[in-house]
Write an enzyme that holds these catalytic residues in place. Structure first.
Site, PDB file in Angstrom:
ATOM      1  N   ASP A  18       0.908  -1.143   0.000  1.00 12.88           N
ATOM      2  CA  ASP A  18       0.000   0.000   0.000  1.00 12.88           C
ATOM      3  C   ASP A  18       0.946   1.190   0.000  1.00 12.88           C
ATOM      4  O   ASP A  18       1.595   1.477   1.010  1.00 12.88           O
ATOM      5  CB  ASP A  18      -0.867   0.007   1.260  1.00 12.88           C
ATOM      6  CG  ASP A  18      -1.827   1.174   1.256  1.00 12.88           C
ATOM      7  OD1 ASP A  18      -1.405   2.288   0.882  1.00 12.88           O
ATOM      8  OD2 ASP A  18      -3.000   0.994   1.608  1.00 12.88           O
ATOM      9  N   HIS A  19       1.052   1.867  -1.138  1.00  8.01           N
ATOM     10  CA  HIS A  19       2.150   2.834  -1.247  1.00  8.01           C
ATOM     11  C   HIS A  19       2.003   3.995  -0.268  1.00  8.01           C
ATOM     12  O   HIS A  19       2.961   4.694   0.010  1.00  8.01           O
ATOM     13  CB  HIS A  19       2.335   3.323  -2.690  1.00  8.01           C
ATOM     14  CG  HIS A  19       1.297   4.308  -3.143  1.00  8.01           C
ATOM     15  ND1 HIS A  19       0.055   3.934  -3.552  1.00  8.01           N
ATOM     16  CD2 HIS A  19       1.319   5.652  -3.257  1.00  8.01           C
ATOM     17  CE1 HIS A  19      -0.647   4.998  -3.902  1.00  8.01           C
ATOM     18  NE2 HIS A  19       0.103   6.067  -3.727  1.00  8.01           N
ATOM     19  N   HIS A  65      -5.926   2.698   1.382  1.00  8.20           N
ATOM     20  CA  HIS A  65      -5.131   3.836   1.865  1.00  8.20           C
ATOM     21  C   HIS A  65      -5.742   4.512   3.098  1.00  8.20           C
ATOM     22  O   HIS A  65      -5.070   4.709   4.107  1.00  8.20           O
ATOM     23  CB  HIS A  65      -4.957   4.883   0.761  1.00  8.20           C
ATOM     24  CG  HIS A  65      -4.406   4.332  -0.519  1.00  8.20           C
ATOM     25  ND1 HIS A  65      -3.449   3.351  -0.546  1.00  8.20           N
ATOM     26  CD2 HIS A  65      -4.670   4.628  -1.816  1.00  8.20           C
ATOM     27  CE1 HIS A  65      -3.155   3.063  -1.809  1.00  8.20           C
ATOM     28  NE2 HIS A  65      -3.886   3.823  -2.591  1.00  8.20           N
TER      29      HIS A  65
END
Ligand code: BG6
Length: 512
Positions: free
Chosen positions: A200-201, A263
């Site tokens: 999950d960047h 996110h």
């Protein structure tokens, strides 16, 4: 000056966190993410001397691409997308160990070729090399890739497999609870959980990591971090961009799947979790899962805890832009939401009665992601709001992006001969304090995966717990069709139903 003096967060990236000899294999090597993020991340790790001496990059994809051409594509990607100007010496070093293997995702013989390719690299290196498989493809081929890696003995768990193997998987981790369970089942049939790095960047962003430091390295917050002092929490992840050319993907996804389930839920978990017993990956992820499990099922009725909407035409940066339904690749009468807002209740000792509001959307007024902690007011015995006393709730706002930092709203005396008050802002900005050339999320994440640190990755049970919460919302929306789908003009802060979600509880969205 040493890196760590220049930039305290480089402490975590100091050279002793070295990775062993590694071959990174990127599945989906000619894709957009590879060019925009992965290759530039590898390049910048090289520029910071953070790649192992024996580092090899292998592109894997369906297209036949000669090694030389793949290197050229990679060099172009670095020129276009790297945060730094490319330095030929750095790239030449990486390029000399960059190759390409062409093959179908479902073709066992191609995986045998890949295995031989990795063997040859290992022979040249002359000692054990770990293989890091980066799956950056559409989700439809996740399962065949995983199964074929296993069948070719590349997952490292099977008898006779020579390499230490890890796998990085890009989202989406399923599209609802059932498919997430199925995907995790496939992953676990091939890899052990400790070999798996679900990206999950957002977790790689500096300010998201700073959240842990702010919460647990400062004494002043913890005593206040509970229902006795906090009135409500707002998490906003707003984008200016629309769906652009990604209409096909987005129609299958929508805002809840694309942004909220991953996110914003991660931001929520880090904000609200209990202090972990250590900074160890499992300790942190255990706390996140506990927190996610404490979120109560939502009221999905008409006047309940959720709002969804699509953008209509409007203005962004002074330019007229079309509405969602007129974008390329969008079905007429589409039921896909480009905005979602939720009101969540966490049923634990710390947060009982404190609403957590989450919202995310495309084509909003401004690109901004922030977490705002709104504190309760002090008793109004001395300064009661009125003509002389303009007062605001104290608010602590973590600005994730852009203009990364931390702001606090306090009430102060206005200079003058009588006592008047006014809310004022106290700000810490990363760019001012540390300079602005901070590493990109993918640099940190690729390095951590090479080193074997899973802290900033999502564990299987986290993904499942988050889907457990979001799946009933998706089901209710499918049943309702377009009924209840609100709209908002592009360039605004979202629909009226999102405002109503708060006003009925006497709250208001903050203008970030
Ligand atoms: C991705 C979503 O995960 O995050 C995109 O799929 C979105 O739709 C992007 O635009 C936003 O990321 P960032 O880092 O630009 O906030």
């Amino acid at each position: 000056m040493a890196d760590s003096q220049r930039h305290p967060f480089l402490h975590g990236l100091s050279k002793h966190r070295g990775a062993p000899p590694t071959v990174v294999v990127i599945f989906g090597a000619s894709g957009d993410l590879t060019a925009r993020k992965l290759i530039p991340a590898v390049y910048n790790l090289g520029a910071d001397s953070l790649l192992p001496t024996d580092f090899h990059l292998v592109g894997y994809g369906r297209k036949e691409i000669p090694d030389e051409e793949f290197r050229k594509l990679a060099a172009d990607a670095i020129k276009e997308f790297s945060r730094r100007e490319p330095d030929e010496k750095v790239w030449d070093r990486i390029a000399s160990n960059t190759t390409y293997v062409a093959g179908g995702y479902d073709d066992p013989a191609a995986y045998q070729r890949l295995a031989r390719h990795i063997d040859e690299i290992e022979k040249r290196v002359g000692r054990d090399v770990q293989a890091l498989f980066y799956i950056s493809t559409p989700p439809s081929v996740f399962a065949p890739i995983l199964r074929n890696l296993g069948a070719a003995g590349l997952a490292g768990k099977h008898l006779g497999a020579p390499h230490h193997a890890k796998v990085i998987i890009e989202k989406p981790f399923g599209r609802d609870l059932e498919s997430a369970l199925a995907l995790n089942g496939t992953i676990r049939s091939v890899f052990e959980e400790h070999q798996v790095y679900r990206i999950d960047h957002y977790l790689g962003k500096e300010t998201v990591q700073d959240l842990l430091v702010q919460r647990f390295a400062n004494a002043i917050f913890e005593p206040l971090w509970n229902r006795n002092y906090i009135d409500s929490v707002q998490i906003t992840v707003a984008e200016e961009v629309g769906v652009g050319t990604r209409g096909g993907y987005y129609e299958q996804s929508g805002c809840l799947r694309d942004m909220i389930q991953n996110h914003t839920m991660q931001l929520l978990a880090l904000t609200a979790m209990e202090p972990p017993v250590s900074l160890d990956a499992e300790a942190i992820r255990d706390e996140k899962v506990k927190l996610l499990k404490a979120i109560q099922p939502l009221n999905l009725g008409g006047n309940g805890d959720v709002a969804r909407a699509q953008y209509s035409e409007g203005m962004i940066g002074g330019k007229a832009v079309p509405g969602y339904l007129s974008e390329e690749g969008i079905a007429p009468g589409s039921k896909t939401e480009t905005f979602a807002a939720l009101r969540l209740s966490i049923n634990n000792w710390r947060w009982q009665g404190v609403p957590f509001y989450l919202r995310s959307g495309k084509r909003m007024a401004r690109r901004v992601s922030e977490i705002a902690i709104n504190f309760k007011r002090p008793p109004g015995t001395l300064f009661a709001e009125g003509e002389k006393f303009n007062l605001a709730n104290n608010t602590l706002a973590f600005q994730i992006q852009p203009d990364e930092g931390l702001g606090m709203i306090l009430n102060a005396k206005v200079p003058g001969l009588e006592t008047r008050t006014q809310p004022v802002k106290m700000n810490f900005r990363y760019a001012t304090t540390f300079g602005s050339n901070t590493p990109e999320a993918y640099e940190r994440l690729v390095l951590d995966a090479m080193i074997g640190d899973g802290t900033l990755f999502i564990r299987g049970d986290e993904a499942e717990t988050s889907w457990k919460l979001c799946t009933p919302i998706l089901q209710a929306w499918v049943e309702a069709g377009r009924e209840g789908m609100d709209s908002y003009p592009a360039g605004s802060w979202g629909p009226a139903s999102s405002e109503a979600l708060l006003t009925k509880h006497n709250h208001f969205w903050r203008q970030p």
